[in-house]
Design a protein around this motif. Structure first.
Motif, PDB file in Angstrom:
ATOM      1  N   ILE A 134      -5.672  43.150  19.591  1.00  0.00           N
ATOM      2  CA  ILE A 134      -5.957  42.368  18.693  1.00  0.00           C
ATOM      3  C   ILE A 134      -7.404  42.185  18.611  1.00  0.00           C
ATOM      4  CG2 ILE A 134      -5.967  40.144  17.687  1.00  0.00           C
ATOM      5  CD1 ILE A 134      -3.175  41.479  17.265  1.00  0.00           C
ATOM      6  N   LYS A 135      -8.075  41.831  19.654  1.00  0.00           N
ATOM      7  CA  LYS A 135      -9.496  41.638  19.381  1.00  0.00           C
ATOM      8  C   LYS A 135     -10.171  43.006  19.275  1.00  0.00           C
ATOM      9  CE  LYS A 135      -9.782  37.816  22.662  1.00  0.00           C
ATOM     10  NZ  LYS A 135     -10.065  37.351  24.216  1.00  0.00           N
ATOM     11  N   HIS A 136      -9.771  44.104  19.694  1.00  0.00           N
ATOM     12  CA  HIS A 136     -10.389  45.446  19.359  1.00  0.00           C
ATOM     13  C   HIS A 136     -10.596  45.464  17.706  1.00  0.00           C
ATOM     14  CE1 HIS A 136     -11.770  49.595  19.090  1.00  0.00           C
ATOM     15  NE2 HIS A 136     -10.647  49.949  18.440  1.00  0.00           N
ATOM     16  N   TYR A 137      -9.277  45.443  17.064  1.00  0.00           N
ATOM     17  CA  TYR A 137      -9.425  45.658  15.795  1.00  0.00           C
ATOM     18  C   TYR A 137     -10.266  44.765  15.035  1.00  0.00           C
ATOM     19  CZ  TYR A 137      -6.504  49.334  16.641  1.00  0.00           C
ATOM     20  OH  TYR A 137      -5.766  50.680  17.285  1.00  0.00           O
ATOM     21  N   ASP A 138     -10.177  43.408  15.613  1.00  0.00           N
ATOM     22  CA  ASP A 138     -10.922  42.352  14.993  1.00  0.00           C
ATOM     23  C   ASP A 138     -12.352  42.564  14.709  1.00  0.00           C
ATOM     24  OD1 ASP A 138     -10.311  39.647  13.765  1.00  0.00           O
ATOM     25  OD2 ASP A 138     -12.046  38.990  15.468  1.00  0.00           O
ATOM     26  N   LYS A 139     -12.740  43.074  16.110  1.00  0.00           N
ATOM     27  CA  LYS A 139     -14.316  43.650  16.061  1.00  0.00           C
ATOM     28  C   LYS A 139     -14.673  44.752  15.098  1.00  0.00           C
ATOM     29  CE  LYS A 139     -14.099  43.849  20.441  1.00  0.00           C
ATOM     30  NZ  LYS A 139     -14.724  44.161  22.172  1.00  0.00           N
ATOM     31  N   LEU A 140     -13.604  45.595  15.200  1.00  0.00           N
ATOM     32  CA  LEU A 140     -13.900  46.800  14.255  1.00  0.00           C
ATOM     33  C   LEU A 140     -14.063  46.322  12.394  1.00  0.00           C
ATOM     34  CD1 LEU A 140     -13.854  49.933  13.501  1.00  0.00           C
ATOM     35  CD2 LEU A 140     -11.530  49.825  13.474  1.00  0.00           C
ATOM     36  N   ILE A 141     -13.055  45.643  12.312  1.00  0.00           N
ATOM     37  CA  ILE A 141     -12.995  44.989  11.024  1.00  0.00           C
ATOM     38  C   ILE A 141     -14.230  44.346  10.554  1.00  0.00           C
ATOM     39  CG2 ILE A 141     -11.915  43.386   9.296  1.00  0.00           C
ATOM     40  CD1 ILE A 141      -9.178  44.507  10.621  1.00  0.00           C
ATOM     41  N   ASN A 142     -14.524  43.353  11.557  1.00  0.00           N
ATOM     42  CA  ASN A 142     -15.852  42.491  11.331  1.00  0.00           C
ATOM     43  C   ASN A 142     -17.284  43.434  11.305  1.00  0.00           C
ATOM     44  OD1 ASN A 142     -14.675  40.182  11.019  1.00  0.00           O
ATOM     45  ND2 ASN A 142     -14.859  39.549  13.256  1.00  0.00           N
ATOM     46  N   ALA A 143     -17.103  44.438  12.062  1.00  0.00           N
ATOM     47  CA  ALA A 143     -18.276  45.466  12.138  1.00  0.00           C
ATOM     48  C   ALA A 143     -18.425  46.200  10.783  1.00  0.00           C
ATOM     49  CB  ALA A 143     -18.158  46.355  13.097  1.00  0.00           C
ATOM     50  N   LEU A 144     -17.173  46.500  10.177  1.00  0.00           N
ATOM     51  CA  LEU A 144     -17.216  47.307   8.717  1.00  0.00           C
ATOM     52  C   LEU A 144     -17.795  46.323   7.650  1.00  0.00           C
ATOM     53  CD1 LEU A 144     -13.895  49.234   9.302  1.00  0.00           C
ATOM     54  CD2 LEU A 144     -16.049  50.280   9.093  1.00  0.00           C
ATOM     55  N   ILE A 145     -17.199  45.102   7.799  1.00  0.00           N
ATOM     56  CA  ILE A 145     -17.619  44.294   6.523  1.00  0.00           C
ATOM     57  C   ILE A 145     -19.238  43.746   6.649  1.00  0.00           C
ATOM     58  CG2 ILE A 145     -17.119  41.820   5.690  1.00  0.00           C
ATOM     59  CD1 ILE A 145     -14.216  42.246   6.538  1.00  0.00           C
ATOM     60  N   GLY A 146     -19.631  43.908   7.957  1.00  0.00           N
ATOM     61  CA  GLY A 146     -20.945  43.525   8.078  1.00  0.00           C
ATOM     62  C   GLY A 146     -21.880  44.737   7.378  1.00  0.00           C
ATOM     63  N   LYS A 147     -21.328  45.745   7.325  1.00  0.00           N
ATOM     64  CA  LYS A 147     -22.106  46.628   6.770  1.00  0.00           C
ATOM     65  C   LYS A 147     -21.652  46.958   5.258  1.00  0.00           C
ATOM     66  CE  LYS A 147     -24.471  48.206  10.143  1.00  0.00           C
ATOM     67  NZ  LYS A 147     -25.783  47.990  10.499  1.00  0.00           N
ATOM     68  N   GLY A 148     -20.906  46.144   4.689  1.00  0.00           N
ATOM     69  CA  GLY A 148     -20.536  46.324   3.325  1.00  0.00           C
ATOM     70  C   GLY A 148     -19.222  47.459   3.159  1.00  0.00           C
ATOM     71  N   ILE A 149     -18.543  47.575   4.291  1.00  0.00           N
ATOM     72  CA  ILE A 149     -17.499  48.790   3.975  1.00  0.00           C
ATOM     73  C   ILE A 149     -16.084  47.980   4.073  1.00  0.00           C
ATOM     74  CG2 ILE A 149     -16.523  50.685   5.258  1.00  0.00           C
ATOM     75  CD1 ILE A 149     -19.435  51.115   6.352  1.00  0.00           C
ATOM     76  N   GLN A 150     -15.371  48.262   2.953  1.00  0.00           N
ATOM     77  CA  GLN A 150     -14.038  47.632   2.940  1.00  0.00           C
ATOM     78  C   GLN A 150     -13.077  48.347   3.872  1.00  0.00           C
ATOM     79  OE1 GLN A 150     -12.455  45.391   1.249  1.00  0.00           O
ATOM     80  NE2 GLN A 150     -13.547  45.032  -0.923  1.00  0.00           N
ATOM     81  N   PRO A 151     -12.389  47.518   4.889  1.00  0.00           N
ATOM     82  CA  PRO A 151     -11.473  47.992   5.683  1.00  0.00           C
ATOM     83  C   PRO A 151     -10.131  48.380   4.815  1.00  0.00           C
ATOM     84  CG  PRO A 151     -11.940  45.899   6.520  1.00  0.00           C
ATOM     85  CD  PRO A 151     -12.749  46.038   5.152  1.00  0.00           C
ATOM     86  N   PHE A 152      -9.611  49.828   4.892  1.00  0.00           N
ATOM     87  CA  PHE A 152      -8.463  50.306   4.278  1.00  0.00           C
ATOM     88  C   PHE A 152      -7.248  50.606   5.357  1.00  0.00           C
ATOM     89  CE2 PHE A 152      -7.476  51.724  -0.253  1.00  0.00           C
ATOM     90  CZ  PHE A 152      -6.293  52.207  -0.057  1.00  0.00           C
ATOM     91  N   VAL A 153      -6.603  49.691   5.671  1.00  0.00           N
ATOM     92  CA  VAL A 153      -5.808  49.767   6.970  1.00  0.00           C
ATOM     93  C   VAL A 153      -4.234  50.135   6.690  1.00  0.00           C
ATOM     94  CG1 VAL A 153      -4.980  48.540   9.004  1.00  0.00           C
ATOM     95  CG2 VAL A 153      -7.442  47.997   7.724  1.00  0.00           C
ATOM     96  N   THR A 154      -4.083  51.289   7.643  1.00  0.00           N
ATOM     97  CA  THR A 154      -2.674  51.948   7.704  1.00  0.00           C
ATOM     98  C   THR A 154      -2.113  51.482   8.991  1.00  0.00           C
ATOM     99  OG1 THR A 154      -3.529  53.906   6.659  1.00  0.00           O
ATOM    100  CG2 THR A 154      -1.346  53.961   7.706  1.00  0.00           C
ATOM    101  N   LEU A 155      -0.774  50.822   8.716  1.00  0.00           N
ATOM    102  CA  LEU A 155       0.132  50.434   9.701  1.00  0.00           C
ATOM    103  C   LEU A 155       0.412  51.230  10.923  1.00  0.00           C
ATOM    104  CD1 LEU A 155       1.780  47.422   7.962  1.00  0.00           C
ATOM    105  CD2 LEU A 155      -0.060  47.081   9.430  1.00  0.00           C
ATOM    106  N   THR A 156       0.905  52.313  10.250  1.00  0.00           N
ATOM    107  CA  THR A 156       1.542  53.467  11.256  1.00  0.00           C
ATOM    108  C   THR A 156       1.119  54.811  10.708  1.00  0.00           C
ATOM    109  OG1 THR A 156       3.137  54.262  12.821  1.00  0.00           O
ATOM    110  CG2 THR A 156       3.872  53.282  10.492  1.00  0.00           C
ATOM    111  N   HIS A 157       0.416  55.605  11.368  1.00  0.00           N
ATOM    112  CA  HIS A 157      -0.183  56.964  10.964  1.00  0.00           C
ATOM    113  C   HIS A 157       0.549  57.797  11.720  1.00  0.00           C
ATOM    114  CE1 HIS A 157      -3.116  59.506   8.859  1.00  0.00           C
ATOM    115  NE2 HIS A 157      -2.668  60.289   9.679  1.00  0.00           N
ATOM    116  N   TYR A 158       1.957  58.158  11.877  1.00  0.00           N
ATOM    117  CA  TYR A 158       2.736  58.838  12.770  1.00  0.00           C
ATOM    118  C   TYR A 158       3.276  58.165  14.058  1.00  0.00           C
ATOM    119  CZ  TYR A 158       1.318  63.016   9.459  1.00  0.00           C
ATOM    120  OH  TYR A 158       0.960  63.902   8.613  1.00  0.00           O
ATOM    121  N   ASP A 159       2.207  57.510  14.573  1.00  0.00           N
ATOM    122  CA  ASP A 159       2.436  56.937  15.813  1.00  0.00           C
ATOM    123  C   ASP A 159       3.204  55.689  16.088  1.00  0.00           C
ATOM    124  OD1 ASP A 159      -0.059  56.264  14.798  1.00  0.00           O
ATOM    125  OD2 ASP A 159      -0.614  55.255  16.981  1.00  0.00           O
TER     126      ASP A 159
END
Length: 520
Positions: A134-159
């Protein structure tokens, strides 16, 4: 001496005129067109790059992550052409901050990535939530938003978690619907305040076909006449798995709309692998074959989600092989359609005509058509190093037009589009960095996309596959789709010509937005 204020105003006006002219000139130089090209894109259009968890992250046992079906599958000898796996991939799990800098360099305003289900719920509903995941993706999402990049999130990509395969057979059991809804609710709860674009499933049509008909993907199930599998039923199981994927999508959408969407103000959809099919002749039979191809491949999923029922072409041919829907809660079950489009094929009728040549899709459960890239030994488009991709930009325009007409112009995103190259171990890095063919491919497909947007298609984004060279499923590391070259020994990322081109393209679009639309 004149009035200093008037001189200042004159300077401002002349500067604005110069900026306008320069922007117009650069737009013309980069695309061979003028500002009218960019004016066709809707306001707030998303330009991005894409990835997926298994192909990018690596760290396959880090921080409490459980095993996925692809972890197991790639560790079995003979499944991947170069004998590789995604244990390390491009180590996006640890290098995501550097990769966000690469996105920032290009200037993209969205990043499509998938969450590893097994990283969040190693045991599905049968275990606890992995807080480290949970914390890993939280940090990824925050880092993206901090650079003005919208997260476009897929719940499952084959796996999916291997635990679900072991317990009840994964997508073959209706139990997975509850598991998927539970997983989705956790993602909505933790990330939905910042994520405004959700994709439930990536290419469920590919999962159903390759996992349960040909057996090429996990869980590698098929009949003996369809592939080299130890068990399976190619005539029934693809439709059972597809049915459970459709209902899992529906469960997640219904949950999101009932509990989260009102407050979080996001959108939810699905991403379909969208191959365009041209009839191989003008005969009625071949035109019907092309329509069957769409119904047995793409509409198979979209029709139930949008209309609450399977396509008529499928029901007429398959009859009782198709499961039944017990309610009508599926209708209008998405906010947008994600389109993963790369290539086009011809479709030849095999229902009313004799198909001497055998090939994909000629059986009853596939729709009785022959899929072929050639007519009279002439390919439909320029062949590429990747044997299933033919450059046919018109297919983009035709595909989006088809979806616009069939589904009442539901909002659409191009969630994947790109060109692959074959890796040659003895080639110099420059052979990959000078990827002019990828630049021309992207130009031509974006040009086709603009054509259909001008005709009224509600397309809201274009996301290139992919940000980095990566693990490409059965091809392992032998195929490169990235805008950035990855040295798989050192993991060094180096921008290709396509990254520089995409950067300039987006920069010109941004300048157009600032210069032209600010005055409109």
């Amino acid at each position: 001496m004149g009035n200093p204020f008037n001189l200042f105003l004159l300077t401002v006006v002349m500067t604005c005129i110069w900026i306008t002219e320069v922007a117009s000139d650069e737009i013309t130089n980069i695309f061979g067109t003028n500002d009218s090209f960019f004016s066709s894109f809707p306001r707030n259009f998303l330009f991005g790059t894409a990835s997926s968890s298994y192909q990018f992250e690596g760290a396959y046992l880090a921080d409490g992550k459980g095993l996925s079906n692809w972890d197991i599958f790639t560790h079995e000898a003979g499944n991947i052409v170069d004998g590789s796996n995604g244990d390390v991939a491009v180590d996006h799990y640890h290098l995501y901050l550097k990769d966000i800098e690469l996105m920032e360099y290009i200037g993209t305003n969205t990043y499509r990535f998938s969450i590893s289900w097994a990283r969040i719920l190693p045991k599905g509903r049968f275990g606890s939530v992995n807080i480290a995941g949970i914390k890993h993706y939280d940090k990824l999402i925050n880092a993206l938003i901090g650079k003005g990049i919208q997260p476009f999130v897929t719940l499952t990509h084959y796996d999916i978690p291997q635990e679900l395969e072991d317990r009840y057979g994964g997508w073959l059991s209706p139990q997975i619907q509850k598991d998927f809804a539970y997983y989705a609710s956790i993602c909505f709860k933790y990330y939905g305040d910042r994520v405004k674009y959700w994709v439930t499933l990536n290419e469920p049509n590919v999962v159903a076909i390759r996992g349960y008909r040909s057996g090429l993907y996990p869980p590698a199930r098929c009949s003996a006449s369809f592939g080299n599998c130890s068990s399976g039923d190619s005539e029934r199981e693809p439709f059972i798995a597809a049915h459970n994927m459709i209902l899992s999508h529906s469960a997640a959408v219904n949950l999101y709309r009932a509990k989260y969407q009102g407050e979080q103000k996001g959108n939810i959809g699905i991403a379909i692998n969208a191959v365009w099919y041209e009839p191989i002749s003008n005969s009625l039979q071949d035109k019907q074959a092309a329509q069957r191809a769409q119904s047995f491949y793409m509409n198979w999923f979209l029709d139930p989600i949008m209309f609450g029922k399977y396509p008529e072409e499928m029901k007429n041919i398959l009859g009782s092989l198709l499961p039944e829907f017990s309610s009508n809660h599926l209708q209008n079950g998405l906010d947008f359609i994600g389109i993963n489009h790369y290539t086009t094929f011809y479709a030849k009728d095999c229902l009313h005509s004799t198909c001497v040549q055998q090939g994909p899709c000629v059986s009853k459960t596939e729709g009785y058509y022959l899929r072929t890239p050639t007519k009279n030994n002439i390919p439909i488009g320029e062949p590429t190093a990747v044997d299933w991709i033919y450059v046919y930009p018109k297919g983009m325009e035709m595909m989006v037009t088809y979806l616009m007409n069939r589904y009442n112009n539901t909002p659409m995103f191009i969630t994947e589009n790109g060109l692959g190259e074959m890796h040659q171990p003895d080639s110099s890095i420059n052979a990959f960095l000078n990827d002019d063919s990828r630049v021309e491919y992207m130009k031509s497909y974006l040009d086709a996309l603009i054509s259909v947007i001008r005709k009224g298609a509600d397309v809201r984004g274009y996301i290139a596959w992919s940000l980095l060279d990566n693990f490409e499923w059965l091809s392992g590391y032998t195929t490169r789709f990235g805008l950035y070259h990855v040295d798989y020994t050192t993991l060094k990322r180096t921008p290709k010509s396509s990254a520089h081109w995409y950067k300039q393209f987006i920069l010109n679009f941004t300048r157009f937005e600032a210069v032209y639309r600010s005055t409109s």
